[in-house]
Design a protein around this motif. Structure first.
Motif, PDB file in Angstrom:
ATOM      1  N   LYS A  29      59.623  40.324  48.147  1.00 17.95           N
ATOM      2  CA  LYS A  29      58.795  41.302  48.867  1.00 17.95           C
ATOM      3  C   LYS A  29      57.500  41.574  48.107  1.00 17.95           C
ATOM      4  CE  LYS A  29      62.484  43.731  51.276  1.00 17.95           C
ATOM      5  NZ  LYS A  29      63.222  45.001  51.399  1.00 17.95           N
ATOM      6  N   LEU A  30      57.596  41.681  46.784  1.00 20.90           N
ATOM      7  CA  LEU A  30      56.406  41.898  45.968  1.00 20.90           C
ATOM      8  C   LEU A  30      55.453  40.716  46.080  1.00 20.90           C
ATOM      9  CD1 LEU A  30      54.814  43.554  43.887  1.00 20.90           C
ATOM     10  CD2 LEU A  30      56.164  42.445  42.105  1.00 20.90           C
ATOM     11  N   GLU A  31      55.996  39.501  46.032  1.00 19.07           N
ATOM     12  CA  GLU A  31      55.156  38.313  46.155  1.00 19.07           C
ATOM     13  C   GLU A  31      54.484  38.262  47.525  1.00 19.07           C
ATOM     14  OE1 GLU A  31      55.406  33.454  45.962  1.00 19.07           O
ATOM     15  OE2 GLU A  31      57.077  34.618  45.196  1.00 19.07           O
ATOM     16  N   ALA A  32      55.206  38.608  48.565  1.00 17.94           N
ATOM     17  CA  ALA A  32      54.629  38.613  49.911  1.00 17.94           C
ATOM     18  C   ALA A  32      53.507  39.643  50.014  1.00 17.94           C
ATOM     19  CB  ALA A  32      55.713  38.905  50.950  1.00 17.94           C
ATOM     20  N   SER A  33      53.695  40.794  49.380  1.00 21.51           N
ATOM     21  CA  SER A  33      52.639  41.808  49.441  1.00 21.51           C
ATOM     22  C   SER A  33      51.416  41.364  48.638  1.00 21.51           C
ATOM     23  CB  SER A  33      53.145  43.171  48.973  1.00 21.51           C
ATOM     24  OG  SER A  33      53.453  43.154  47.605  1.00 21.51           O
ATOM     25  N   LEU A  34      51.612  40.647  47.526  1.00 26.52           N
ATOM     26  CA  LEU A  34      50.480  40.117  46.758  1.00 26.52           C
ATOM     27  C   LEU A  34      49.737  39.052  47.565  1.00 26.52           C
ATOM     28  CD1 LEU A  34      51.881  39.832  43.121  1.00 26.52           C
ATOM     29  CD2 LEU A  34      50.172  41.430  43.982  1.00 26.52           C
ATOM     30  N   ASN A  35      50.495  38.194  48.260  1.00 25.17           N
ATOM     31  CA  ASN A  35      49.851  37.189  49.100  1.00 25.17           C
ATOM     32  C   ASN A  35      49.047  37.852  50.213  1.00 25.17           C
ATOM     33  OD1 ASN A  35      50.910  35.089  47.601  1.00 25.17           O
ATOM     34  ND2 ASN A  35      52.674  34.803  48.932  1.00 25.17           N
ATOM     35  N   TRP A  63      41.313  40.222  39.945  1.00 27.70           N
ATOM     36  CA  TRP A  63      42.680  39.756  40.156  1.00 27.70           C
ATOM     37  C   TRP A  63      42.896  38.451  39.391  1.00 27.70           C
ATOM     38  CZ3 TRP A  63      44.910  38.104  45.557  1.00 27.70           C
ATOM     39  CH2 TRP A  63      46.270  37.853  45.440  1.00 27.70           C
ATOM     40  N   GLY A  64      41.980  37.512  39.534  1.00 26.77           N
ATOM     41  CA  GLY A  64      42.113  36.238  38.839  1.00 26.77           C
ATOM     42  C   GLY A  64      42.028  36.368  37.336  1.00 26.77           C
ATOM     43  N   VAL A  65      41.175  37.255  36.848  1.00 28.70           N
ATOM     44  CA  VAL A  65      40.976  37.411  35.411  1.00 28.70           C
ATOM     45  C   VAL A  65      42.110  38.205  34.772  1.00 28.70           C
ATOM     46  CG1 VAL A  65      39.495  38.508  33.675  1.00 28.70           C
ATOM     47  CG2 VAL A  65      38.471  37.131  35.491  1.00 28.70           C
ATOM     48  N   SER A  66      42.509  39.291  35.390  1.00 25.52           N
ATOM     49  CA  SER A  66      43.458  40.193  34.729  1.00 25.52           C
ATOM     50  C   SER A  66      44.917  39.817  34.925  1.00 25.52           C
ATOM     51  CB  SER A  66      43.231  41.634  35.194  1.00 25.52           C
ATOM     52  OG  SER A  66      43.541  41.755  36.567  1.00 25.52           O
ATOM     53  N   THR A  67      45.254  39.177  36.028  1.00 21.55           N
ATOM     54  CA  THR A  67      46.667  38.903  36.268  1.00 21.55           C
ATOM     55  C   THR A  67      47.101  37.535  35.773  1.00 21.55           C
ATOM     56  OG1 THR A  67      46.293  37.937  38.454  1.00 21.55           O
ATOM     57  CG2 THR A  67      46.673  40.326  38.345  1.00 21.55           C
ATOM     58  N   GLY A  68      46.144  36.631  35.626  1.00 22.75           N
ATOM     59  CA  GLY A  68      46.518  35.271  35.252  1.00 22.75           C
ATOM     60  C   GLY A  68      47.079  34.494  36.428  1.00 22.75           C
ATOM     61  N   ILE A  69      47.159  35.138  37.596  1.00 23.53           N
ATOM     62  CA  ILE A  69      47.607  34.451  38.802  1.00 23.53           C
ATOM     63  C   ILE A  69      46.413  33.666  39.320  1.00 23.53           C
ATOM     64  CG2 ILE A  69      48.420  34.722  41.179  1.00 23.53           C
ATOM     65  CD1 ILE A  69      49.699  37.372  40.311  1.00 23.53           C
ATOM     66  N   GLY A  70      46.561  32.379  39.404  1.00 24.09           N
ATOM     67  CA  GLY A  70      45.454  31.566  39.878  1.00 24.09           C
ATOM     68  C   GLY A  70      45.108  31.889  41.326  1.00 24.09           C
ATOM     69  N   LEU A  71      43.826  31.894  41.614  1.00 26.70           N
ATOM     70  CA  LEU A  71      43.397  32.094  42.980  1.00 26.70           C
ATOM     71  C   LEU A  71      43.652  30.812  43.767  1.00 26.70           C
ATOM     72  CD1 LEU A  71      39.994  33.947  42.431  1.00 26.70           C
ATOM     73  CD2 LEU A  71      42.231  34.936  42.882  1.00 26.70           C
ATOM     74  N   SER A  72      43.925  30.967  45.047  1.00 22.82           N
ATOM     75  CA  SER A  72      44.146  29.795  45.890  1.00 22.82           C
ATOM     76  C   SER A  72      42.818  29.081  46.131  1.00 22.82           C
ATOM     77  CB  SER A  72      44.757  30.226  47.226  1.00 22.82           C
ATOM     78  OG  SER A  72      43.794  30.940  47.997  1.00 22.82           O
ATOM     79  N   ARG A  73      42.906  27.860  46.602  1.00 22.62           N
ATOM     80  CA  ARG A  73      41.681  27.107  46.918  1.00 22.62           C
ATOM     81  C   ARG A  73      40.855  27.836  47.969  1.00 22.62           C
ATOM     82  NH1 ARG A  73      40.978  22.273  44.634  1.00 22.62           N
ATOM     83  NH2 ARG A  73      42.777  21.149  43.843  1.00 22.62           N
ATOM     84  N   THR A  99      31.521  32.394  37.394  1.00 22.28           N
ATOM     85  CA  THR A  99      31.348  32.168  35.957  1.00 22.28           C
ATOM     86  C   THR A  99      32.475  32.829  35.165  1.00 22.28           C
ATOM     87  OG1 THR A  99      28.963  31.967  36.241  1.00 22.28           O
ATOM     88  CG2 THR A  99      29.759  32.438  34.009  1.00 22.28           C
ATOM     89  N   ALA A 100      32.853  34.032  35.547  1.00 20.18           N
ATOM     90  CA  ALA A 100      33.968  34.712  34.869  1.00 20.18           C
ATOM     91  C   ALA A 100      35.265  33.926  35.038  1.00 20.18           C
ATOM     92  CB  ALA A 100      34.128  36.129  35.409  1.00 20.18           C
ATOM     93  N   LEU A 101      35.495  33.388  36.226  1.00 25.78           N
ATOM     94  CA  LEU A 101      36.710  32.611  36.470  1.00 25.78           C
ATOM     95  C   LEU A 101      36.680  31.294  35.701  1.00 25.78           C
ATOM     96  CD1 LEU A 101      37.044  33.370  40.268  1.00 25.78           C
ATOM     97  CD2 LEU A 101      38.572  34.181  38.458  1.00 25.78           C
ATOM     98  N   LEU A 102      35.511  30.662  35.618  1.00 24.63           N
ATOM     99  CA  LEU A 102      35.390  29.418  34.842  1.00 24.63           C
ATOM    100  C   LEU A 102      35.594  29.683  33.355  1.00 24.63           C
ATOM    101  CD1 LEU A 102      34.794  26.376  34.815  1.00 24.63           C
ATOM    102  CD2 LEU A 102      32.361  26.964  34.622  1.00 24.63           C
TER     103      LEU A 102
END
Length: 194
Positions: A29-35, A63-73, A99-102
């Motif tokens: 459920k948590l993963e679905a809410s994050l998606n 989200w990409g910087v702080s969580t370490g969860i990669g952003l989707s394409r 630039t921050a994500l790179l």
């Protein structure tokens, strides 16, 4: 002791003795809410209001910087698309976000491609603040690492620098040349690279 109104930690089942399957359901459920949140932020990147687009870009970046969860394409594409936005502030924010994500994940081919295709063309943007942001990004990601190579030739450059340089194709070279020319005109090009 649990404080009133506090939530249970994700590692601790809410009822204190839930089965492993209940924990898996909770995690799903948590993963679905994050998606769902990621999809909503991606949609907001194309909102009609510039302020909403800017906040959505900042949120995806955070989200990409702080969580370490990669952003989707598709989320990366949403950020890269904003590099062509009609609003200069959105183009500038998109360049900064990419630039921050790179910087965070220079080994990601998707982020490198989005940065090259999105940020580098902005070096020639008609709006000075946007072109300045792109030139600063190029300075940080390419010129400074190359300058470090020139000052410490006995140390091999980082693989991330080579990966980024190898990913830059001939159609992007005029943008790189323009940015380097802008740095030289501002006397910000290191002497060893001039």
């Amino acid at each position: 002791r649990k404080l009133p109104g506090s939530c249970p930690s994700p590692a601790t089942p809410a009822d204190g003795g839930a089965s492993p399957s209940a924990s898996l359901v909770s995690a799903a459920k948590l993963e679905a809410s994050l998606n769902g949140l990621g999809a909503r932020l991606q949609q907001r990147c194309a909102d009609e209001r510039p302020a909403v687009r800017r906040v959505a870009l900042l949120a995806l970046e955070a989200w990409g910087v702080s969580t370490g969860i990669g952003l989707s394409r598709s989320q990366m594409a949403a950020i890269a698309d904003r590099c062509q936005d009609s609003s200069p502030s959105i183009r500038k924010q998109a360049a900064r976000s990419l630039t921050a994500l790179l910087r965070l994940d220079p080994s990601s081919a998707a982020i490198r491609a989005a940065w090259i295709d999105g940020v580098l063309p902005l070096a020639r943007d008609s709006e000075a603040t946007v072109s300045d942001a792109a030139v600063e990004a190029l300075e940080e990601m390419l010129v400074e690492p190359l300058s470090e190579c020139a000052t410490a030739p006995h140390q091999p450059p980082a693989d991330s620098l080579w990966m980024l340089l190898a990913a830059i194709r001939p159609p992007s070279l005029p943008n790189v040349q323009h940015a380097i020319g802008a740095l030289a005109a501002r006397s910000r090009l290191p002497a060893k690279l001039a």
